[in-house]
Design a protein around this motif. Structure first.
Motif, PDB file in Angstrom:
ATOM      1  N   GLU A  73      47.473 -25.776  24.096  1.00  0.00           N
ATOM      2  CA  GLU A  73      48.765 -26.422  24.317  1.00  0.00           C
ATOM      3  C   GLU A  73      49.283 -26.157  25.724  1.00  0.00           C
ATOM      4  OE1 GLU A  73      52.908 -27.324  21.946  1.00  0.00           O
ATOM      5  OE2 GLU A  73      51.462 -25.899  21.118  1.00  0.00           O
ATOM      6  N   ILE A  74      49.162 -24.915  26.175  1.00  0.00           N
ATOM      7  CA  ILE A  74      49.594 -24.585  27.536  1.00  0.00           C
ATOM      8  C   ILE A  74      48.736 -25.355  28.543  1.00  0.00           C
ATOM      9  CG2 ILE A  74      49.790 -22.766  29.258  1.00  0.00           C
ATOM     10  CD1 ILE A  74      51.884 -22.540  27.084  1.00  0.00           C
ATOM     11  N   ARG A  75      47.439 -25.405  28.332  1.00  0.00           N
ATOM     12  CA  ARG A  75      46.559 -26.175  29.231  1.00  0.00           C
ATOM     13  C   ARG A  75      46.999 -27.631  29.301  1.00  0.00           C
ATOM     14  NH1 ARG A  75      41.312 -27.667  26.452  1.00  0.00           N
ATOM     15  NH2 ARG A  75      42.904 -28.983  25.451  1.00  0.00           N
ATOM     16  N   ASP A  76      47.290 -28.219  28.152  1.00  0.00           N
ATOM     17  CA  ASP A  76      47.675 -29.628  28.132  1.00  0.00           C
ATOM     18  C   ASP A  76      48.998 -29.862  28.864  1.00  0.00           C
ATOM     19  OD1 ASP A  76      45.387 -30.128  26.726  1.00  0.00           O
ATOM     20  OD2 ASP A  76      46.377 -30.364  24.774  1.00  0.00           O
ATOM     21  N   LEU A  77      49.933 -28.925  28.741  1.00  0.00           N
ATOM     22  CA  LEU A  77      51.195 -29.045  29.465  1.00  0.00           C
ATOM     23  C   LEU A  77      50.968 -28.965  30.977  1.00  0.00           C
ATOM     24  CD1 LEU A  77      53.556 -26.774  27.305  1.00  0.00           C
ATOM     25  CD2 LEU A  77      53.609 -29.266  27.472  1.00  0.00           C
ATOM     26  N   MET A  78      50.148 -28.025  31.393  1.00  0.00           N
ATOM     27  CA  MET A  78      49.866 -27.868  32.817  1.00  0.00           C
ATOM     28  C   MET A  78      49.105 -29.075  33.353  1.00  0.00           C
ATOM     29  SD  MET A  78      48.761 -23.851  32.573  1.00  0.00           S
ATOM     30  CE  MET A  78      49.179 -23.026  34.091  1.00  0.00           C
TER      31      MET A  78
END
Length: 267
Positions: A7-12
């Motif tokens: 999820e963090i990767r997708d946000l970044m």
């Protein structure tokens, strides 16, 4: 890769694709300001931080957010570093970005009681996510990594004198330079920390140790089996706002050898 890491990767990745990459080498003059000497800020920094702040607040409403640009606008935001908080560097390597050069990236850390417990460093050009959780190892795009030295003699040191005073420059030139191959730094912590684990650099020294630059990277390097610590060997804490100096190394042995030299214990 855990659901949170994904999820963090997708946000970044989304933030980079929406705000960062379209403006790379395309910034207008009025989209760049100077916060201080050698400290630019762009419309990209502000857009990405606003987006990530909103997204992370939705993800964890009870966790504070400390963003680099929020702190620039209101220094009291730093008080949140002693509690559970997200820490955001929305555009790490802003100076490179404004000059139309790589590397640059996005950094997010999660800290609690002054200690980083998770961290993510994203390089949009390589679509590379370096991520770690305290006590669980270090990873790149979900694959576990273990720090390795360059294997070079002398070891390779990436050290900037930009923020050093004259005495510190003399110390580096007299005690360090004769024993290391000195190389340029990337001016981007999201790139410098991976270099220390991936066999490119053995040593880096950081004078300024702002939480958004170092919380995630120091954790990731330590979890990879390298070492990031204060000059005296103590743990890097995000809530030590007025403390300077941090050594990052490709291995504990490299860290110890360098620390001994900078402390004057070796000739």
């Amino acid at each position: 890769m855990s659901p949170l890491d994904a999820e963090i990767r997708d946000l970044m990745r989304f933030a980079a694709e929406r705000s960062m990459m379209p403006r790379f080498r395309a910034l207008a003059d009025d989209e760049i300001e100077m916060k201080g000497k050698d400290d630019p800020v762009t419309i990209v920094d502000r857009e990405v931080e606003q987006f990530l702040t909103e997204a992370l607040t939705k993800l964890a409403p009870d966790v504070a957010v400390v963003g680099e640009e929020a702190v620039a606008a209101d220094a009291t935001v730093l008080e949140k570093l002693s509690e559970a908080c997200w820490i955001i560097d929305p555009l790490d390597g802003t100076a490179n970005f404004t000059e139309g050069k790589e590397p640059f990236g996005i950094i997010i850390a999660l800290a609690d009681a002054g200690v980083a417990v998770a961290g993510w460093l994203y390089d949009p050009h390589k679509d590379r996510l370096c991520h770690a959780r305290k006590g669980e190892g270090a990873f790149i795009n979900g694959e576990r990594v273990r720090a390795r030295t360059t294997g070079h003699t002398p070891p390779v040191a990436g050290i900037s004198t930009l923020f050093l005073d004259e005495e510190e420059r003399v110390q580096i030139n007299e005690r360090i330079a004769p024993h290391y191959t000195m190389v340029d730094i990337p001016r981007c912590a999201a790139e410098q920390y991976p270099r220390l684990a991936l066999g490119e650099n053995d040593i880096s020294v950081f004078k300024r140790t702002l939480a958004w630059d170092h919380a995630a990277g120091a954790l990731w390097l330590n979890e990879a089996g390298g070492k990031a610590a204060r000059y005296d060997g103590s743990e890097y804490r995000v809530d030590e706002r007025n403390r300077t100096g941090l050594i990052g190394a490709s291995s504990p042995d490299q860290w110890e050898a360098f620390a001994a030299r900078i402390q004057g214990n070796l000739s």
